[in-house]
Design a protein around this motif. Structure first.
Motif, PDB file in Angstrom:
ATOM      1  N   ALA A 163       0.403  -1.109  -0.153  1.00  0.00           N
ATOM      2  CA  ALA A 163      -0.263  -0.389  -0.027  1.00  0.00           C
ATOM      3  C   ALA A 163       0.443   1.312   0.046  1.00  0.00           C
ATOM      4  N   GLY A 164       2.372   1.123   0.321  1.00  0.00           N
ATOM      5  CA  GLY A 164       2.790   2.205   1.021  1.00  0.00           C
ATOM      6  C   GLY A 164       3.511   2.806  -0.765  1.00  0.00           C
ATOM      7  N   SER A 186       0.009  -4.008   3.968  1.00  0.00           N
ATOM      8  CA  SER A 186       1.541  -3.606   4.222  1.00  0.00           C
ATOM      9  C   SER A 186       2.161  -4.208   4.923  1.00  0.00           C
ATOM     10  N   ARG A 187       3.254  -3.997   5.133  1.00  0.00           N
ATOM     11  CA  ARG A 187       4.163  -3.744   5.893  1.00  0.00           C
ATOM     12  C   ARG A 187       4.818  -3.328   6.947  1.00  0.00           C
ATOM     13  N   VAL A 188       3.984  -2.212   7.383  1.00  0.00           N
ATOM     14  CA  VAL A 188       3.855  -1.389   8.288  1.00  0.00           C
ATOM     15  C   VAL A 188       2.518  -0.800   8.438  1.00  0.00           C
ATOM     16  N   SER A 225       2.614  -4.809  -7.867  1.00  0.00           N
ATOM     17  CA  SER A 225       4.108  -4.866  -8.235  1.00  0.00           C
ATOM     18  C   SER A 225       5.156  -5.184  -7.257  1.00  0.00           C
ATOM     19  N   VAL A 226       4.593  -5.777  -6.375  1.00  0.00           N
ATOM     20  CA  VAL A 226       5.494  -6.478  -5.500  1.00  0.00           C
ATOM     21  C   VAL A 226       6.847  -7.428  -5.780  1.00  0.00           C
ATOM     22  N   ALA A 229       8.209 -11.634  -3.999  1.00  0.00           N
ATOM     23  CA  ALA A 229       7.995 -11.804  -2.659  1.00  0.00           C
ATOM     24  C   ALA A 229       6.144 -11.106  -2.096  1.00  0.00           C
ATOM     25  N   GLY A 248       4.430  -4.694 -11.901  1.00  0.00           N
ATOM     26  CA  GLY A 248       6.126  -3.968 -11.508  1.00  0.00           C
ATOM     27  C   GLY A 248       6.838  -5.072 -10.536  1.00  0.00           C
ATOM     28  N   THR A 250       9.179  -4.962  -7.414  1.00  0.00           N
ATOM     29  CA  THR A 250       9.454  -4.203  -6.750  1.00  0.00           C
ATOM     30  C   THR A 250      11.300  -5.468  -5.726  1.00  0.00           C
ATOM     31  N   THR A 251      10.863  -6.723  -5.903  1.00  0.00           N
ATOM     32  CA  THR A 251      11.397  -7.331  -5.388  1.00  0.00           C
ATOM     33  C   THR A 251      11.749  -8.992  -6.168  1.00  0.00           C
ATOM     34  N   THR A 273       2.775  -1.485 -18.975  1.00  0.00           N
ATOM     35  CA  THR A 273       3.614  -0.422 -18.484  1.00  0.00           C
ATOM     36  C   THR A 273       3.070   0.315 -18.809  1.00  0.00           C
ATOM     37  N   MET A 274       2.885   1.518 -18.267  1.00  0.00           N
ATOM     38  CA  MET A 274       3.181   3.111 -18.142  1.00  0.00           C
ATOM     39  C   MET A 274       1.700   3.163 -18.544  1.00  0.00           C
TER      40      MET A 274
HETATM   41  N1  LIG Z   1       6.185  -0.668 -15.578  1.00  0.00           N
HETATM   42  C1  LIG Z   1       6.294   0.693 -15.153  1.00  0.00           C
HETATM   43  O1  LIG Z   1       5.071   0.916 -15.811  1.00  0.00           O
HETATM   44  C2  LIG Z   1       6.019   1.283 -14.366  1.00  0.00           C
HETATM   45  C3  LIG Z   1       5.940   2.085 -13.230  1.00  0.00           C
HETATM   46  C4  LIG Z   1       5.711   2.786 -11.747  1.00  0.00           C
HETATM   47  C5  LIG Z   1       5.978   1.868 -11.089  1.00  0.00           C
HETATM   48  N2  LIG Z   1       6.403   0.861 -11.413  1.00  0.00           N
HETATM   49  C6  LIG Z   1       8.058   0.471 -10.761  1.00  0.00           C
HETATM   50  O2  LIG Z   1       6.412  -0.879  -9.740  1.00  0.00           O
HETATM   51  C7  LIG Z   1       6.734  -0.741  -8.168  1.00  0.00           C
HETATM   52  C8  LIG Z   1       5.732   0.314  -8.167  1.00  0.00           C
HETATM   53  O3  LIG Z   1       6.262   1.517  -7.745  1.00  0.00           O
HETATM   54  P1  LIG Z   1       6.415   2.637  -7.145  1.00  0.00           P
HETATM   55  O4  LIG Z   1       7.676   3.541  -7.525  1.00  0.00           O
HETATM   56  O5  LIG Z   1       5.489   2.968  -6.635  1.00  0.00           O
HETATM   57  O6  LIG Z   1       7.136   1.792  -5.668  1.00  0.00           O
HETATM   58  P2  LIG Z   1       7.819   2.172  -4.136  1.00  0.00           P
HETATM   59  O7  LIG Z   1       7.119   3.557  -4.150  1.00  0.00           O
HETATM   60  O8  LIG Z   1       8.833   2.613  -4.441  1.00  0.00           O
HETATM   61  O9  LIG Z   1       7.019   1.504  -2.980  1.00  0.00           O
HETATM   62  C9  LIG Z   1       7.250  -0.346  -3.121  1.00  0.00           C
HETATM   63  C10 LIG Z   1       6.009  -0.121  -2.267  1.00  0.00           C
HETATM   64  O10 LIG Z   1       6.550  -1.872  -2.511  1.00  0.00           O
HETATM   65  C11 LIG Z   1       6.165  -2.690  -0.824  1.00  0.00           C
HETATM   66  N3  LIG Z   1       7.301  -3.668  -1.029  1.00  0.00           N
HETATM   67  C12 LIG Z   1       8.864  -3.476  -0.478  1.00  0.00           C
HETATM   68  N4  LIG Z   1       9.564  -4.527  -0.098  1.00  0.00           N
HETATM   69  C13 LIG Z   1       8.511  -4.870  -0.150  1.00  0.00           C
HETATM   70  C14 LIG Z   1       8.924  -6.728   0.155  1.00  0.00           C
HETATM   71  N5  LIG Z   1      10.159  -6.916   1.093  1.00  0.00           N
HETATM   72  N6  LIG Z   1       7.757  -7.365   0.617  1.00  0.00           N
HETATM   73  C15 LIG Z   1       6.529  -6.462   0.526  1.00  0.00           C
HETATM   74  N7  LIG Z   1       6.249  -5.621   0.065  1.00  0.00           N
HETATM   75  C16 LIG Z   1       7.712  -4.491  -0.397  1.00  0.00           C
HETATM   76  C17 LIG Z   1       6.139  -1.891  -0.173  1.00  0.00           C
HETATM   77  O11 LIG Z   1       5.441  -1.206  -0.159  1.00  0.00           O
HETATM   78  P3  LIG Z   1       5.241  -1.165   2.043  1.00  0.00           P
HETATM   79  O12 LIG Z   1       5.691  -0.554   2.675  1.00  0.00           O
HETATM   80  O13 LIG Z   1       3.628  -0.846   2.351  1.00  0.00           O
HETATM   81  O14 LIG Z   1       4.728  -2.943   2.584  1.00  0.00           O
HETATM   82  C18 LIG Z   1       6.612  -0.438  -0.958  1.00  0.00           C
HETATM   83  O15 LIG Z   1       5.921   0.965  -0.387  1.00  0.00           O
HETATM   84  C19 LIG Z   1       8.358  -0.967  -9.006  1.00  0.00           C
HETATM   85  O16 LIG Z   1       8.919  -1.458  -9.236  1.00  0.00           O
HETATM   86  C20 LIG Z   1       8.042   0.207  -9.842  1.00  0.00           C
HETATM   87  O17 LIG Z   1       9.768   0.561 -10.928  1.00  0.00           O
HETATM   88  C21 LIG Z   1       6.784  -0.074 -13.222  1.00  0.00           C
END
Ligand SMILES: NC(=O)c1ccc[n+]([C@@H]2O[C@H](COP(=O)([O-])OP(=O)(O)OC[C@H]3O[C@@H](n4cnc5c(N)ncnc54)[C@H](OP(=O)(O)O)[C@@H]3O)[C@@H](O)[C@H]2O)c1
Length: 327
Positions: A163-164, A186-188, A225-226, A229, A248, A250-251, A273-274
Motif C-alpha cells: 500500500a505504501g 502493507s508491512r507497516v 507490483s511487489v 515476495a 512492477g 520491486t522485490t 506498463t505506463m
Molecule cells: N511498468 C511501469 O510502467 C511502472 C511504472 C511505475 C512503477 N513501476 C514499478 O512498480 C513498482 C512500484 O512502483 P512505485 O514507484 O509505486 O514503488 P515504491 O513507491 O517504490 O513502493 C514499493 C512498495 O513495495 C512494497 N515492498 C517493498 N519491498 C517489499 C517486500 N520485501 N515485501 C513486501 N512488500 C514490499 C512496499 O510497500 P509497504 O512498505 O507498504 O509494505 C513499498 O512501498 C516498482 O517496482 C516500480 O519499478 C513500473
C-alpha cells in the motif's frame, strides 16, 4: 542551470547547459519534479557512463519559451510533463520508439527542460505544482493497470499488495472513485492506517496469513507490483477466473509458478506498463472530476536529491516524493 545528474557512476548536483526550444518543442521552467522507483534503478543500468544524464521522469512548471511551429501553447502556461514518450493512442502495447523520459533523454531533475510540445499537458487546476509534479508516471501506470488491463468496475473487489507504493496511493483513490471495494496490504502499521484514511476498506499486514484474513472476500482483481515476495501469495487469494495485473517487481523479477494450480484456477494474467497519452488524458479528467489529491510523503530540495534517493531505496515512503526546484 542546476541539475541532478548521473555521471561516471555518481549521482550529484552539477551545472548543465540551458536547453533551447528546437522546432516543435517548448522549454518548461520546472517548479518541482517527482521521483519514481525507476530513478533509483538507472545508476545500475548506466554503470559508469561518461556522458552526464539528467535523471527524472515527472515534473510540473511553466512554459518559458516556444520553438517554431508550436501553436497550441503560450508562454506562461502551467503544464505537466508526460514521460510516456511517443505513445499517443491506447494500444495493446507501446509502439516502436516508445521510451520513458529520464533515460536515454535528459529528464526533469533540473531547472529547465526542452521537450516536444506533444509531451506536455495542462496542469490540473485542483493541484499545486508539487502535487502536479508527482502525478503523471505513477497515476498513468495505475490508471492503465486498473481500467484498461484490469477492467475494474463498480462492485468489484480489488486487492493491492504494498500500500505504501506511490502507484498504490493512486490505485486506492481511483478504485474507490468507481465504486470498487479496496483491500491493501502493507508491512507497516502506520502505512495501513494511512491507506484506510485514503479510502481503502480493509488493510492487512503483508506478513499475515492472507488466506485466513481474506477468507470471506471475493477478490476479482489483484494489482501486483511487489514481485517475488508476494506474487504467489496473491494468486492464492484471487477468486477462480480472477484477473491479476503486473506492472512492477520491486522485490525480484523471477518467480516460480505452479502451472497446474494456475490453469485449474482459470486465472487471467495481464502485463501493463505506463500508458498512452489517450489514457493519460482520461486519467487527468478523472483527477479533475473526482478531485484526486496525490499523496506526498516528503518534499526535498533538488540539492538534497541524494537524501531523497536513500529514502525511496529504503521504501520508507507512503506515497510520492517531490524534489522542489523553485521556491
Ligand atoms: N511498468 C511501469 O510502467 C511502472 C511504472 C511505475 C512503477 N513501476 C514499478 O512498480 C513498482 C512500484 O512502483 P512505485 O514507484 O509505486 O514503488 P515504491 O513507491 O517504490 O513502493 C514499493 C512498495 O513495495 C512494497 N515492498 C517493498 N519491498 C517489499 C517486500 N520485501 N515485501 C513486501 N512488500 C514490499 C512496499 O510497500 P509497504 O512498505 O507498504 O509494505 C513499498 O512501498 C516498482 O517496482 C516500480 O519499478 C513500473
Amino acid at each position: 542551470m542546476k541539475a541532478f545528474i548521473h555521471l561516471n557512476g555518481q549521482l550529484k548536483i552539477d551545472k548543465m547547459e540551458e536547453p533551447i526550444a528546437a522546432k516543435g518543442e517548448v522549454v518548461v521552467s520546472l517548479h518541482a519534479a517527482g521521483m519514481n522507483r525507476r530513478d533509483i534503478y538507472i545508476p545500475n543500468r548506466r554503470e559508469s557512463a561518461a556522458e552526464p544524464l539528467i535523471l527524472g521522469s515527472d515534473g510540473a512548471g511553466i512554459i518559458e519559451s516556444i520553438g517554431e511551429g508550436v501553436n497550441k501553447w503560450s508562454i506562461g502556461d502551467e503544464v505537466i510533463i508526460n514521460p510516456s514518450l511517443r505513445w499517443f493512442d491506447r494500444s495493446a502495447a507501446p509502439p516502436a520508439g516508445f521510451d520513458i523520459l529520464g533515460m536515454p533523454d535528459h529528464g526533469t531533475f533540473a531547472e529547465k527542460i526542452a521537450i516536444s510540445a506533444e509531451q506536455i499537458e495542462k496542469k490540473p487546476d485542483n493541484l499545486s505544482m508539487d502535487e502536479a509534479s508527482v502525478l503523471a508516471l505513477a497515476a498513468l501506470t495505475g490508471y492503465r493497470a486498473l481500467f484498461t488491463q484490469g477492467q475494474l468496475k463498480n462492485g468489484d473487489t480489488v486487492f493491492i499488495p504494498g500500500a505504501g507504493s506511490g502507484v498504490a496511493t493512486y490505485l486506492i483513490q481511483f478504485a474507490k472513485n468507481v465504486g470498487a471495494r479496496v483491500i491493501v496490504s502493507s508491512r507497516v502499521e502506520e502505512k495501513r492506517r494511512k491507506a484506510l484514511e485514503l479510502g481503502a476498506d480493509l488493510a492487512i499486514d503483508t506478513s499475515s496469513d492472507w488466506k485466513k484474513e481474506l477468507a470471506n472476500e471475493t477478490v476479482d482483481l489483484i494489482i501486483e507490483s511487489v514481485g517475488r515476495a508476494t506474487f504467489n501469495r496473491s494468486l492464492e487469494v484471487l477468486k477462480q477466473g480472477g484477473r491479476i495485473v503486473v506492472f512492477g517487481a520491486t522485490t525480484e523479477d523471477v518467480i516460480e509458478l505452479d502451472l497446474r494450480k494456475f490453469f485449474y484456477g482459470q486465472y487471467q494474467l495481464f502485463g501493463s506498463t505506463m500508458g498512452s497519452r489517450e489514457e493519460l488524458r482520461e486519467m487527468l479528467k478523472h483527477v479533475e472530476k473526482f478531485r484526486v489529491k496525490p499523496v506526498i510523503d516528503k518534499v526535498y530540495r533538488l540539492e538534497d536529491g541524494l537524501e531523497a534517493f536513500r529514502h525511496l531505496e529504503n521504501s520508507e515512503q507512503f506515497g510520492k516524493i517531490v524534489l522542489r526546484i523553485k521556491n
